[in-house]
Design an enzyme around this catalytic site. Sequence first.
Site, PDB file in Angstrom:
ATOM      1  N   ASP A  27       0.741  -1.514  -0.076  1.00  0.00           N
ATOM      2  CA  ASP A  27       0.219   0.023  -0.072  1.00  0.00           C
ATOM      3  C   ASP A  27       0.738   1.169  -0.020  1.00  0.00           C
ATOM      4  OD1 ASP A  27      -1.732  -2.043   0.236  1.00  0.00           O
ATOM      5  OD2 ASP A  27      -3.140  -1.173   2.109  1.00  0.00           O
ATOM      6  N   LYS A 129      -6.854  -5.173  -3.282  1.00  0.00           N
ATOM      7  CA  LYS A 129      -7.417  -5.867  -2.251  1.00  0.00           C
ATOM      8  C   LYS A 129      -8.719  -5.035  -1.514  1.00  0.00           C
ATOM      9  CE  LYS A 129      -3.702  -4.454   0.852  1.00  0.00           C
ATOM     10  NZ  LYS A 129      -4.453  -3.378   1.856  1.00  0.00           N
ATOM     11  N   CYS A 162      -2.516  -2.515   7.407  1.00  0.00           N
ATOM     12  CA  CYS A 162      -2.538  -3.502   6.257  1.00  0.00           C
ATOM     13  C   CYS A 162      -1.236  -4.305   6.285  1.00  0.00           C
ATOM     14  CB  CYS A 162      -2.621  -2.770   5.095  1.00  0.00           C
ATOM     15  SG  CYS A 162      -4.255  -2.107   4.727  1.00  0.00           S
TER      16      CYS A 162
END
Length: 224
Positions: A27, A129, A162
């Site tokens: 990310d 995702k 995450c």
Amino acid sequence: MARIKLSCERGRSIELDTARTALGCIDFQADFVLPEGRAGALGLPIEVLLAALPAAQRALSAAREAGMFVFFTRECYAPDLSDLNAFRRQYDVAIGSPGPLGRFLVKGERGTEVIADMRPRDGEPVIDKAGFSAFHQTTLDTVLRVRGIDTLLLMGYTTQCCVASTLRQAVDLGYACILLADACAAYDPADHEATVRVMYSEGDNFGWVSDSQRLADASQSIEH
């Protein structure tokens, strides 16, 4: 095939088969870290995330030089938010809201893209995702297993969210995990430190902790 010995925290180390090791870049998205992104516009302390970028770039270069498989992830949702779960639909009202780089965490918006400093190369997949973990309803496990990957180096944003969610699910799936601590960050450094501390809990229950410089040093030991 090459094998390297990666030095880790607390006097530990792990031997890596580079052909069976992947680097997960979690990310590195514009809205999280760039001044013109949503977090920057809201006045969040993006400088903490930016400070981890040189280490992330060092780790990325080292992994590529060592011939490791590299993948990237993005948290993002369909434009109609049909893949956003009920809990977050109710309580995370930021998702889908307008921002300076487009709707927040929506596929196709500029803020969702991986930043230029961490741009994927051809052949390095980007896993989208609809959740925190990179394994949540994605093809990542298959992508890794068909390549014989059994060990993951993980870095990215944010450490406690995450990155940690991906690491925990990876451990449950049977992967050996190494957190590259200096290449991760959280807006609150205490959250980052707490996540690293949990890695050591119950006899190093979640794997190993190392850093980008030790990975770079280990990769230099490979004869090309």
